[in-house]
Design an enzyme around this catalytic site. Structure first.
Site, PDB file in Angstrom:
ATOM      1  CD  GLU A 120      -2.129   2.224   1.146  1.00  0.00           C
ATOM      2  OE1 GLU A 120      -1.294   2.835   0.442  1.00  0.00           O
ATOM      3  OE2 GLU A 120      -2.862   2.779   1.965  1.00  0.00           O
ATOM      4  CD  GLU A 177       2.380   7.862   0.032  1.00  0.00           C
ATOM      5  OE1 GLU A 177       2.538   6.649   0.241  1.00  0.00           O
ATOM      6  OE2 GLU A 177       1.585   8.574   0.675  1.00  0.00           O
TER       7      GLU A 177
END
Length: 618
Positions: free
Chosen positions: A144, A153
């Protein structure tokens, strides 16, 4: 051990040295993180659980041991799901040490220490081999690593490294696939967050127009994404120019590349107009067949709008085209999604990629400096004609304008009191009768019930049957740490709420006089007049240009009969969450009050505050 930290004071403008705990930054990151929001994301958690069960079953059905690599484990939730689903062993990677320590405790408390190994490293530092962190490669990859933009990210480099060094070829992956979608729109409101419009001023000589500089008009703008709660933008604020277009997909079960790429989709505009903005979101499919899907689609593109999951850790994206371009209904065009290893941007092309070398264009970069200096709400604020008209109205009554209380360093509404300190510094240069504008400011507050935002500060307890109280306690300790007890900025036009009290003026600041040497203090109570859950006090500033003309950075009009609030969309308001857990603060059995104590410290420019429900124990 204590450490000294230098910090620029956004109110006074001075650089201060403060003594902080050695883990200060960790406390702040935990307190302001989205961990609670993710744990409350029922749709995310259930879909991951279903996908993990399916992946473990597929491996077991092949007669293999199920070895799981969980990158970015956080609380260890996904690893615990994997073991529950039958995985033989899990390697849970977490680079953030306080989080890794919490994961170890959570795993132990839930009885999985013999099946889960928490590794406090970045995934690119994990080693495989007899002397390594993992004895062999994993055959199930669970991650995730996503943000609102999907890849912001560092998901692509992490996946790329994992496939090369940490997992078997053609491993099972949860999620299995991600798809990015885009929709071209015309929107004066959203375009006002990116470009300066001509400023129209009514004078005795008629309308005068202030035209933005040419270099600002031609600038492609800031390259960064604008992530917002798109469901809070009214459909009346934009015109749809295209269908929803699937722009590109990433198969996480195969080798992933972090190299720059572009993806082109031909479409015919649904109507003629000015192409200005690309709205974008993504979904993830947890299984190869695409039966288990988690989507970020806004309500008009969602398969079941009535059952949409509210979340704040994943929202939707607004991208601005380098320049607005006219489009004609039915005349085919190409929308191009470009990305590097961390960012996505869009362009509009008249011809396909095979005929157009411009398709592989570089990431846009601001060359006018304005997009580097101002954020998107600031552009919208300058473009607000009503705000301009109020300034013009006030200017007709004064002989001197000193300045506007806006500073790029400001985070909370009262940080713009820096204006008062600047005004004080030039006091000796102001002649007799000089008028300071704004003449004054005031701090206001109202108690509210949030529809959804309360979740980011609410404990989770159990998540899909797993005990995560340790994470709740960790967040609570972080929130008890100095600045975490203070208010935090949120653009409340994106987060619907109801007012439970009438607005209350808390403090007043007289800009006609220099900053006083003594503190300004206020204590009192706010009566809750509407039933509901008292989640927080919201604070904002109002600037009084003249006694008759005021600009609010918070509520723009009185609440409706049900308490519905209309917030200034160009400013962030300050939210002071009540403690204990806000979702337990139900109002029952008659009126309640909130007490407050607020103090402005002129030497530091800080505003210390405490709001407390009347029946909350000391």
């Amino acid at each position: 051990m204590k450490i000294f930290c230098s910090r620029a004071n956004p109110t006074t403008g001075s650089v201060e040295w403060l003594e902080e705990d050695e883990h200060y930054d960790y406390h702040q990151e935990i307190a302001r993180s989205s961990y609670a929001d993710m744990l409350h994301d029922k749709d995310r958690n259930v879909k991951y659980y279903q996908g993990i069960w399916a992946a473990v079953s597929r491996v077991k059905n092949r007669g293999q041991k199920a070895l799981v690599l969980d990158i970015g484990t956080g609380t260890g939730l996904l690893s615990m799901m994997a073991v529950t689903a039958g995985a033989d062993f899990c390697y849970a990677i977490e680079v953030f040490k306080p989080m890794a320590d919490a994961a170890v405790k959570i795993v132990e408390k839930n009885g999985f220490s013999d099946k889960i190994k928490v590794i406090n490293k970045h995934s690119t530092e994990v080693t495989v081999g007899s002397e390594g962190d993992m004895p062999c490669r994993a055959n199930i990859l669970v991650t995730e690593l996503f943000d609102t933009e999907l890849i912001g990210e560092g998901a692509l480099p992490s996946y790329e490294h994992a496939h090369r060094h940490l997992v078997e070829e053609n491993c099972e992956a949860v999620p299995h696939r991600a798809t990015v979608y885009a929709q071209l729109v015309e929107s004066r409101r959203m375009w006002s967050w990116n470009k300066l419009f001509p400023i129209r001023v009514q004078t005795s000589l008629g309308e005068q127009v202030i035209v933005p500089p040419v270099d600002l008009e031609s600038c492609p703008g800031a390259p960064s994404v604008c992530d917002i709660q798109l469901n809070q933008v009214s459909p009346a604020d934009f015109t749809v120019l295209s269908d929803v277009l699937p722009m590109f997909s990433i198969d996480f079960s195969k080798q992933v590349s972090s190299s720059a790429a572009c993806h082109s989709r031909q479409f015919e505009p649904l109507t003629s107009g000015q192409a200005q903005v690309v709205l974008s979101w993504w979904d993830i499919e947890m299984d190869p067949e695409g039966k288990i899907k988690c989507t970020m689609a806004p309500f008009w593109a969602h398969s079941d709008p009535e059952e949409m999951q509210w979340r704040d850790h994943w929202m939707q994206c607004v991208y601005f085209l380098p320049q607005e371009e006219p489009v004609v209904q039915g005349s085919a065009l190409y929308l191009v999604a470009h990305h590097d290893d961390y960012c996505v941007w869009y362009s509009l092309q008249r011809t396909g990629p095979e005929k157009n070398e411009r398709v592989r264009q570089m990431r846009p970069v601001c060359d006018c400096q304005a997009h580097l200096l101002w954020n998107r709400p600031r552009f919208g604020e300058i473009n607000d004609q009503d705000r301009t008209d109020r300034y013009v109205q006030a200017l007709r009554t004064v002989s001197l304008l000193l300045g506007e209380p806006f500073f790029t360093t400001s985070l909370l509404p009262w940080h713009n009191l820096y204006f008062w300190y600047v005004r004080t510094a030039v006091d000796q240069h102001l002649g007799p009768g000089a008028v300071v504008m704004p003449q004054a400011a005031s701090l206001h507050a109202v108690v509210v019930e949030f529809r959804d935002l309360w979740r980011i500060r609410s404990p989770c307890g159990d998540c899909e049957g797993f005990d995560v109280h340790i994470m709740d306690d960790m967040i609570k300790r972080a929130l008890d740490f100095k600045e975490s007890r203070e208010a935090e900025p949120h653009p409340l036009w994106e987060y619907p709420c109801r007012s439970l009290s009438e607005p209350r003026q808390i403090l007043a600041f007289d800009f006609r006089q220099p900053v006083p040497p003594q503190p300004l203090c206020a204590e009192g109570t706010v009566e809750l007049r509407r039933p509901g859950r008292s989640h927080a006090a919201v604070l904002w500033m109002e600037y009084h240009l003249t006694p008759e003309c005021t600009l609010s950075t918070g509520l723009l009009e009185p609440a409706d009969p049900e308490g519905g609030c209309c917030w200034n969309p160009h400013c962030k308001q300050a939210v002071y969450f009540f403690s204990p857990a806000p979702d337990h603060r139900a109002l029952v059995g008659g009126p309640r009050t909130v007490s407050y104590a607020v103090e402005f410290h002129p030497d530091t420019g800080d505003i210390a505050m405490e709001f407390r429900l009347a029946d909350t124990p000391e």
